[in-house]
Write a protein that holds these residues in place. Structure first.
Motif, mmCIF file in Angstrom:
data_model
loop_
_atom_site.group_PDB
_atom_site.id
_atom_site.type_symbol
_atom_site.label_atom_id
_atom_site.label_comp_id
_atom_site.label_asym_id
_atom_site.label_seq_id
_atom_site.Cartn_x
_atom_site.Cartn_y
_atom_site.Cartn_z
ATOM 1 N N CYS A 169 0.814 -1.218 0.000
ATOM 2 C CA CYS A 169 0.000 0.000 0.000
ATOM 3 C C CYS A 169 0.846 1.264 0.000
ATOM 4 C CB CYS A 169 -0.884 0.030 1.250
ATOM 5 S SG CYS A 169 -1.788 -1.506 1.576
ATOM 6 N N ARG A 215 -8.901 1.801 -2.940
ATOM 7 C CA ARG A 215 -9.482 2.066 -1.618
ATOM 8 C C ARG A 215 -8.864 1.101 -0.617
ATOM 9 N NH1 ARG A 215 -14.788 4.362 -1.010
ATOM 10 N NH2 ARG A 215 -15.006 2.885 0.711
ATOM 11 N N MET A 216 -8.487 1.613 0.536
ATOM 12 C CA MET A 216 -7.835 0.772 1.539
ATOM 13 C C MET A 216 -8.781 -0.289 2.100
ATOM 14 S SD MET A 216 -4.554 1.503 2.114
ATOM 15 C CE MET A 216 -4.026 1.372 3.826
ATOM 16 N N ASP A 217 -10.037 0.054 2.312
ATOM 17 C CA ASP A 217 -10.949 -0.927 2.898
ATOM 18 C C ASP A 217 -11.124 -2.133 1.972
ATOM 19 O OD1 ASP A 217 -12.303 0.578 1.003
ATOM 20 O OD2 ASP A 217 -14.158 0.738 2.160
ATOM 21 N N GLU A 218 -11.160 -1.892 0.678
ATOM 22 C CA GLU A 218 -11.306 -2.984 -0.280
ATOM 23 C C GLU A 218 -10.004 -3.780 -0.426
ATOM 24 O OE1 GLU A 218 -12.552 -1.061 -3.841
ATOM 25 O OE2 GLU A 218 -14.595 -0.643 -3.102
ATOM 26 N N LEU A 220 -7.507 -4.110 1.679
ATOM 27 C CA LEU A 220 -7.045 -4.791 2.885
ATOM 28 C C LEU A 220 -7.983 -5.906 3.337
ATOM 29 C CD1 LEU A 220 -4.999 -2.525 2.897
ATOM 30 C CD2 LEU A 220 -5.432 -2.181 5.335
ATOM 31 N N LYS A 221 -9.125 -6.025 2.714
ATOM 32 C CA LYS A 221 -10.100 -7.024 3.150
ATOM 33 C C LYS A 221 -9.509 -8.431 3.088
ATOM 34 C CE LYS A 221 -14.858 -8.574 2.407
ATOM 35 N NZ LYS A 221 -16.088 -8.396 1.587
ATOM 36 N N TYR A 250 -6.959 8.948 3.744
ATOM 37 C CA TYR A 250 -7.466 7.914 2.843
ATOM 38 C C TYR A 250 -6.528 6.705 2.696
ATOM 39 C CZ TYR A 250 -11.096 11.194 1.465
ATOM 40 O OH TYR A 250 -12.180 12.054 1.472
ATOM 41 N N ALA A 256 -8.734 1.715 12.121
ATOM 42 C CA ALA A 256 -9.973 1.488 11.374
ATOM 43 C C ALA A 256 -9.695 0.774 10.056
ATOM 44 C CB ALA A 256 -10.674 2.822 11.122
ATOM 45 N N LYS A 257 -8.647 1.162 9.366
ATOM 46 C CA LYS A 257 -8.327 0.514 8.094
ATOM 47 C C LYS A 257 -7.770 -0.882 8.316
ATOM 48 C CE LYS A 257 -7.273 4.921 5.765
ATOM 49 N NZ LYS A 257 -7.084 5.797 6.948
ATOM 50 N N ALA A 259 -8.499 -2.922 10.542
ATOM 51 C CA ALA A 259 -9.571 -3.832 10.950
ATOM 52 C C ALA A 259 -10.145 -4.615 9.771
ATOM 53 C CB ALA A 259 -10.674 -3.043 11.647
ATOM 54 N N HIS A 260 -9.941 -4.153 8.549
ATOM 55 C CA HIS A 260 -10.436 -4.873 7.375
ATOM 56 C C HIS A 260 -9.567 -6.088 7.041
ATOM 57 C CE1 HIS A 260 -13.504 -1.906 6.313
ATOM 58 N NE2 HIS A 260 -12.623 -0.969 6.620
#
Length: 318
Positions: A169, A215-218, A220-221, A250, A256-257, A259-260
């Protein structure tokens, strides 16, 4: 960009990049490095296998961490190590890289460790000297020992590389670390993702066998490993990010990030870190972080590479 020289499959003298190494070559180096970890953790850390051999660290770019790691690695193996200060050398007076190579070659070293700001410069130098050459980072091309130490760190925690999901990342565009890691992780069967804003993704990145996310949430999932990259503002010409604060919001790694990712995900960073830019301090210093261990593994990996290369040179291999 100058095409890299072939590098270190069994019987070759140089390590210019991960490109050209087979999975077996990589595994053998990691296994040797594993043994070097034990040496570094002993009270008596000195080996004599390279007694009488000469290693020159030639850094055209400043890098305290990498240069210190290579110096320590050579000394622990018993080699005589010289750090060449390029800033005060004749290179600054107009001497070319080829002139420097010929001068050093006349000193008959056994190993040159080279860092240079131009991609391909290390491969060019390797063609002009009789000794072994290790690439300690050339432009945005490769940084092979960083990828090897990252792989060793991951393998020690996860027991394998194959089938792991690794998210790389940040500033992929300017990162030689990212390139070397992508090549190595793909070779060993990991699923590699890159996560970055469009402005920090190189063209053709999707052709390197990675999945691209913006997107980091996507991205890092479900990741097993989250590898953050330094935002290399010194290499940027123009506005690649609106502001440091916006970038961290971002793409900076915070709780929070993270956690994905999987609950037991590892957090990595090649250093030096920009805290509050690409990673929050509580994550860098938290239980998921293996950043300090990466530094330790760096010495072991570089010991393995140096011992392997100089050993081959002693046997007369080319």
């Amino acid at each position: 960009m100058i095409a890299p020289a072939q590098s270190l499959p069994t019987g070759r003298r140089h390590l210019i990049g991960i490109a050209g190494l087979s999975p077996q070559d990589i595994t053998e180096l990691l296994d040797l490095a594993e043994a070097e970890v034990a040496v570094s953790r002993q009270v008596e850390k000195k080996k004599s296998v390279l007694k009488g051999r000469t290693q020159i660290n030639l850094f055209f770019e400043a890098s305290t961490r990498t240069q210190a790691s290579f110096e320590l690695a050579g000394k622990r193996l018993g080699a005589d190590v010289m750090n060449m200060s390029v800033a005060s050398s004749s290179v600054k007076k107009g001497e070319t890289l080829i002139d420097t190579a010929m001068t050093l070659n006349a000193m008959r070293p056994d190993l040159l460790v080279v860092r240079h700001h131009s991609a391909g410069a290390v491969a060019l130098l390797a063609q002009k000297v009789a000794c072994s050459v290790v690439n300690a980072g050339d432009g945005a091309h490769e940084h092979p020992t960083q990828a090897l130490l990252d792989a060793l760190t991951i393998r020690r925690h996860k027991g394998r590389i194959a089938r792991l999901v690794v998210a790389i990342c940040g500033d992929v565009l300017h990162s030689r670390v990212a390139r070397s890691n992508i090549l190595l992780l793909n070779a060993l069967g990991a699923e590699v993702r890159v996560v970055a804003p469009s402005t920090l993704l190189p063209s053709g990145i999707d052709q390197m066998g990675v999945r691209v996310f913006r997107r980091m949430d996507e991205g890092l999932k479900g990741a097993d490993v989250v590898m953050m990259l330094r935002l290399q503002r010194e290499r940027m010409e123009g506005a690649f990010v609106p502001s440091v604060r916006e970038y961290f919001r971002y793409f900076g790694l915070d709780a929070a990030k993270l956690a994905h990712a999987k609950p037991d995900a590892l957090v990595m960073h090649p250093g030096p870190m920009n805290r509050g830019v690409e990673i929050a301090s509580e994550i860098a210093d938290g239980p998921a972080s293996v950043i300090e261990e990466q530094v330790e593994m760096g010495v072991a990996v570089r010991m393995a590479v140096i011992e392997h290369l100089i050993g081959l040179s002693a046997e007369g291999n080319t």
